[in-house]
Design a protein around this motif. Structure first.
Motif, short mmCIF file in Angstrom:
data_model
loop_
_atom_site.label_atom_id
_atom_site.label_comp_id
_atom_site.label_asym_id
_atom_site.label_seq_id
_atom_site.Cartn_x
_atom_site.Cartn_y
_atom_site.Cartn_z
N ARG A 17 95.04 66.19 30.79
CA ARG A 17 94.72 65.18 31.75
C ARG A 17 95.70 64.11 31.60
O ARG A 17 96.62 63.79 30.61
N GLY A 18 95.53 63.09 32.56
CA GLY A 18 96.56 61.83 32.38
C GLY A 18 97.63 62.25 32.37
O GLY A 18 98.09 62.32 33.23
N ASP A 188 96.23 53.89 34.54
CA ASP A 188 94.94 54.21 34.98
C ASP A 188 94.53 55.51 34.67
O ASP A 188 94.80 56.65 35.02
N THR A 189 93.79 55.75 33.06
CA THR A 189 94.20 56.99 32.83
C THR A 189 92.42 56.88 32.08
O THR A 189 92.18 55.39 32.03
N PRO A 215 99.65 57.62 36.56
CA PRO A 215 100.15 58.92 35.94
C PRO A 215 100.97 59.22 36.58
O PRO A 215 102.35 59.36 35.95
#
Length: 244
Positions: A17-18, A188-189, A215
């Motif tokens: 993710r991220g 923004d994670t 990201p």
């Protein structure tokens, strides 16, 4: 592991993710075959890998491997016979007073964020020496440069990553292997979801760019570092919207 020896191969840790996921997609789009790792979210990572294979026609292997455990990293490298790019992205945070932090929590942050770079690099370097080329990119943080209250362990680990990057770059420069780091600001994670909307708004107001980083912007910088002149090594590039 089924990877063609002449095809460019990249390993990204913490890729479910991220930032790690965005880096994986950018590399896949650029034609890299991938080895992706995560600690506890293998089903998510397998889904990412399947999507990247279908979308970009590359091979992508998803593996559960806790970056803080050297034995787990050794298993990842056990069947690799070459590697072109290593992205050390796996990381965790701890927010709280230093005096409230246990020894185990301290060690977990340091092992995941800093020692993991050692665990991967010591195995990646011999593979890169075979081609007399390679790129190692470490994902760091602005807190590694200036420190953050309530994030002493995280700041210390990222400061260590920065020094690790500079030292290893000098060691490997004669072998045409470049080592650089990206010092991220507020991206923004999910790591920032522990903050309230009010706290995030206050933080955003401190950033001259008046927004959080994305990201995909980190991923784009990773690609630029891979494609940069080989004379660029040992650098800590800050990506923070002019914040620090």
């Amino acid at each position: 592991m089924n990877t063609r020896k002449n095809a460019p191969l990249a390993l990204v840790t913490g890729a479910s993710r991220g930032i790690g996921k965005a880096i994986a997609e950018a590399l896949a789009e650029a034609g890299y075959h991938l080895i992706l790792t995560c600690s506890h979210t293998l089903p998510d990572l397998q889904e990412v890998a399947a999507c990247l294979e279908e979308k970009y026609g590359i091979t992508c292997t998803a593996m559960a491997a806790d970056a803080s455990e050297p034995a787990a990293i050794e298993k990842v490298f056990a069947s690799l016979d070459h590697l072109d790019v290593l992205v050390n992205n796996a990381g965790i945070s701890y927010i709280g007073l230093l005096t409230d932090m246990s020894v185990e929590e301290w060690q977990h942050v340091l092992n995941t964020n800093l020692s993991s770079c050692f665990y991967t690099s010591r195995l990646a370097v011999p593979l890169m020496l075979l081609k007399h080329s390679g790129r190692i990119i470490n994902i760091s943080s602005v807190w590694g440069n200036v420190g953050a209250s309530m994030e002493v362990a995280y700041s210390a680990s990222k400061g260590g990553v920065n020094s690790f990057t500079k030292a290893l770059a000098k060691e490997l420069a004669p072998s045409n292997i470049q080592v650089n780091a990206i010092s991220c600001g507020v991206i923004d994670t999910a790591m920032n979801h522990c903050f309230s909307p009010e706290e995030m708004n206050a933080l955003r107001e401190e950033i001259p760019a008046d927004r959080l980083g994305q990201p995909e912007e980190v991923a784009k910088l990773v690609l630029q570092l891979i494609q940069a002149p080989t004379y660029l090594t040992g650098q800590i590039l800050t990506l923070d919207g002019g914040w620090q």
